[in-house]
Design a protein around this motif. Structure first.
Motif, mmCIF file in Angstrom:
data_model
loop_
_atom_site.group_PDB
_atom_site.id
_atom_site.type_symbol
_atom_site.label_atom_id
_atom_site.label_comp_id
_atom_site.label_asym_id
_atom_site.label_seq_id
_atom_site.Cartn_x
_atom_site.Cartn_y
_atom_site.Cartn_z
ATOM 1 N N ARG A 1 0.838 -1.185 0.000
ATOM 2 C CA ARG A 1 0.000 0.000 0.000
ATOM 3 C C ARG A 1 0.877 1.241 0.000
ATOM 4 O O ARG A 1 1.942 1.254 0.625
ATOM 5 N N GLN B 1 4.378 0.288 1.576
ATOM 6 C CA GLN B 1 4.280 -0.422 2.845
ATOM 7 C C GLN B 1 3.890 -1.852 2.491
ATOM 8 O O GLN B 1 2.843 -2.094 1.893
ATOM 9 N N GLY C 1 2.825 -5.851 2.949
ATOM 10 C CA GLY C 1 1.970 -6.670 3.800
ATOM 11 C C GLY C 1 1.003 -5.897 4.669
ATOM 12 O O GLY C 1 0.969 -6.075 5.878
ATOM 13 N N PRO C 2 0.174 -5.026 4.078
ATOM 14 C CA PRO C 2 -0.771 -4.266 4.896
ATOM 15 C C PRO C 2 -1.811 -5.177 5.523
ATOM 16 O O PRO C 2 -2.094 -6.255 5.005
ATOM 17 N N SER C 3 -2.386 -4.734 6.625
ATOM 18 C CA SER C 3 -3.466 -5.495 7.262
ATOM 19 C C SER C 3 -4.669 -5.528 6.335
ATOM 20 O O SER C 3 -4.994 -4.530 5.694
ATOM 21 N N THR C 4 -5.309 -6.691 6.255
ATOM 22 C CA THR C 4 -6.496 -6.833 5.416
ATOM 23 C C THR C 4 -7.590 -7.530 6.216
ATOM 24 O O THR C 4 -7.320 -8.224 7.191
ATOM 25 N N PHE C 5 -8.816 -7.350 5.749
ATOM 26 C CA PHE C 5 -9.971 -7.873 6.463
ATOM 27 C C PHE C 5 -10.890 -8.567 5.472
ATOM 28 O O PHE C 5 -10.980 -8.187 4.309
ATOM 29 N N TYR D 1 -12.436 -1.794 15.654
ATOM 30 C CA TYR D 1 -11.014 -1.974 15.317
ATOM 31 C C TYR D 1 -10.423 -0.680 14.767
ATOM 32 O O TYR D 1 -9.322 -0.252 15.151
ATOM 33 N N HIS E 1 -7.408 1.540 16.435
ATOM 34 C CA HIS E 1 -6.111 1.675 15.749
ATOM 35 C C HIS E 1 -6.008 2.965 14.945
ATOM 36 O O HIS E 1 -5.069 3.140 14.175
ATOM 37 N N ALA F 1 -9.663 0.865 5.552
ATOM 38 C CA ALA F 1 -9.178 -0.506 5.759
ATOM 39 C C ALA F 1 -9.366 -1.296 4.469
ATOM 40 O O ALA F 1 -10.346 -1.109 3.747
#
Lengths: 67, 159
Positions: B87, B106, B108-112, B124, B128, B133
């Protein structure tokens, strides 16, 4: 031996008339289940319960995940 | 449970028995149709914004800046299968225009998953301090972006 199928294969089988069976407890089925699935909890899966299924059509069974 | 059910049905004489071993969790994570009392709970899969600005690894920052609208402060880096690799944020887009996406993104960003409830996502994001997201399938394929504003409205909460 029952064949383990992927999500895509499930969708393909359903499009061709397969029956989808949720074997989780009834309260979990009521809360949420895959659209179109019927409920036959594993504990109740006997000949009488299975008689509602059409033996001529494929049957796909599932639970929550790899349990 | 499903392996036992499948074997039991075969033992009863059913011949075409299949086991969807990955189960309901896999189906829900893919954002596919569900029924039941909790199926109508707002989920982030229903709230995603698409299309979102995309970039490829070997592009330059200048390439990306040249084609995205100013309103976007994030760009999603994907491969040719739309699998999320990274990202970019506005701060990186304002850096060296000759740098490659791969060098500044960046990783390996957080994913949902799409089946996460709006209220869970809201909690969440507030915790944070997130404005947006990323939503992907369990295979990492991009579904879209959800905003704090959208999950707030859907969950009936406010910041």
């Amino acid at each position: 031996m029952p064949e383990i199928v992927s999500r895509e294969r499930v969708q393909d089988l359903l499009s061709h008339g397969a029956q989808l069976v949720d074997v989780l407890p009834e309260d979990e089925y009521a809360e949420q289940h895959i659209a179109g699935a019927v409920s036959i909890p594993l504990k109740e899966l006997d000949q009488a319960a299975a008689s509602q299924l059409d033996p001529a059509r494929p049957i796909i069974v599932y639970c929550w995940d790899y349990q | 449970m499903s392996p036992r059910a499948a074997w039991r049905l075969e033992a009863m004489g059913f011949e075409k028995v299949y086991e969807y071993a990955a189960g309901e969790e896999d189906w829900a994570a893919a954002g596919l149709p569900l029924e039941g009392s909790s199926a109508s709970v707002p989920r982030i899969g229903d709230l995603v914004r698409t299309p979102v600005p995309l970039a490829e690894l070997d592009e330059t920052v200048a390439d990306v800046n040249g084609r995205i609208d100013e309103e976007w402060d994030t760009v999603i880096v994907v491969n040719d299968q739309d699998v999320v690799l990274g990202r970019l944020y506005r701060t990186q887009l304002d850096e060296d225009p000759g740098a490659t996406v791969k060098d500044v993104m960046q990783e390996g960003p957080s994913t949902f998953r799409p089946n996460v409830s709006a209220s869970e996502m809201h909690e969440y994001m507030r915790k944070h301090d997130l404005e947006t997201a990323l939503v992907t399938t369990s295979e990492g394929v991009l579904v879209g972006l959800v905003t704090l504003e959208d999950v707030e409205k859907a969950s009936g909460r406010s910041s």
